[in-house]
Design a protein around this motif. Structure first.
Motif, short mmCIF file in Angstrom:
data_model
loop_
_atom_site.label_atom_id
_atom_site.label_comp_id
_atom_site.label_asym_id
_atom_site.label_seq_id
_atom_site.Cartn_x
_atom_site.Cartn_y
_atom_site.Cartn_z
N VAL A 49 0.84 -1.20 0.00
CA VAL A 49 0.00 0.00 0.00
C VAL A 49 0.88 1.25 0.00
N LEU A 50 1.90 1.26 0.85
CA LEU A 50 2.81 2.42 0.90
C LEU A 50 3.59 2.55 -0.40
N GLU A 51 4.00 1.43 -1.00
CA GLU A 51 4.72 1.46 -2.27
C GLU A 51 3.85 2.07 -3.37
N GLU A 52 2.60 1.59 -3.47
CA GLU A 52 1.72 2.06 -4.53
C GLU A 52 1.32 3.52 -4.37
N LEU A 53 1.05 3.93 -3.14
CA LEU A 53 0.56 5.28 -2.90
C LEU A 53 1.66 6.31 -2.69
N GLY A 54 2.84 5.85 -2.29
CA GLY A 54 3.90 6.76 -1.87
C GLY A 54 4.56 7.59 -2.93
N GLY A 55 4.51 7.20 -4.17
CA GLY A 55 5.25 7.92 -5.20
C GLY A 55 4.49 9.02 -5.90
N ARG A 56 3.27 9.33 -5.47
CA ARG A 56 2.45 10.32 -6.17
C ARG A 56 2.48 11.66 -5.46
N GLU A 57 2.41 12.74 -6.23
CA GLU A 57 2.38 14.08 -5.65
C GLU A 57 0.96 14.65 -5.65
N ASP A 58 -0.02 13.89 -6.17
CA ASP A 58 -1.41 14.35 -6.26
C ASP A 58 -2.06 14.43 -4.88
N TYR A 59 -1.56 13.66 -3.94
CA TYR A 59 -2.19 13.61 -2.63
C TYR A 59 -1.16 13.34 -1.56
N GLU A 60 -1.56 13.60 -0.33
CA GLU A 60 -0.68 13.31 0.80
C GLU A 60 -1.13 12.02 1.47
N ILE A 61 -0.21 11.40 2.18
CA ILE A 61 -0.51 10.17 2.89
C ILE A 61 -0.18 10.35 4.36
N VAL A 62 -1.16 10.03 5.22
CA VAL A 62 -0.99 10.09 6.67
C VAL A 62 -1.29 8.69 7.19
N SER A 63 -0.32 8.07 7.85
CA SER A 63 -0.50 6.73 8.42
C SER A 63 -0.60 6.85 9.93
N ILE A 64 -1.68 6.33 10.49
CA ILE A 64 -1.91 6.43 11.93
C ILE A 64 -1.53 5.11 12.57
N GLU A 65 -0.54 5.18 13.45
CA GLU A 65 0.01 4.00 14.11
C GLU A 65 -0.45 3.93 15.56
#
Length: 176
Positions: A49-65
């Motif tokens: 999931v992080l690999e697929e979503l991580g390389g885009r600049e269209d959106y930000e990713i926030v992971s809650i641990e």
């Protein structure tokens, strides 16, 4: 007789932030979409999931641990520098995690997924983002399928049958 408070006072949950860009002090929409990933402890799809979503600049990713302090978060933060990891200091409900993610988001629209879900990159195409922006709203319901790729009802529609409330399972929105 019972009473319910009319005001909602959110519980303040202490957390630390690891990785990602610093959050702007003034609420600015720096991205068209923020993706909030709720870590449920599973590792099955987490890295993909992080690999697929991580390389885009269209959106930000926030992971809650969660507070169980996952040891690999430091490694993941180094491997995915654009992802912002929120390390919670206390247990909280999924709703509180979602509220925290929305509060941290730097976009007008927030898409919440779990870390053990597999979301193909094609699902979040630029065309979908443009549609969300033009309509000014985002509310989706996943299409669930079994092993034979048959659609599983995932929408509960209230209705009346013989003057009694009945819940009818459905597979798509009635409003289009």
């Amino acid at each position: 007789m019972s009473s319910t408070r009319l005001t909602f006072k959110p519980r303040r949950i202490p957390y630390a932030v690891l990785g990602g860009a610093a959050k702007a002090r003034v609420r600015k929409y720096l991205f068209p979409l923020s993706i909030v990933i709720l870590n449920r402890g599973g590792k099955l799809y987490r890295e993909s999931v992080l690999e697929e979503l991580g390389g885009r600049e269209d959106y930000e990713i926030v992971s809650i641990e969660g507070p169980e302090a996952v040891p690999e978060v430091d490694t993941l933060a180094k491997k995915h520098p654009a992802v912002r990891f929120l390390l919670l200091q206390a247990d909280c409900t999924p709703g509180e995690k979602i509220n925290l993610g929305i509060d941290e988001a730097q976009a007008k629209f927030v898409f919440v997924i779990s870390s053990d879900m597999h979301i193909p990159l094609s699902t979040l195409s630029r065309r979908i983002l443009e549609k969300i922006e033009s309509r000014g709203l985002l509310c989706t319901l996943p299409v669930l399928k079994n092993q034979r790729l048959e659609t599983i009802p995932s929408l509960q529609v209230p209705g009346l049958a013989a003057q009694r409330l009945k819940i009818v399972p459905g597979t798509r929105s009635m409003t289009g």
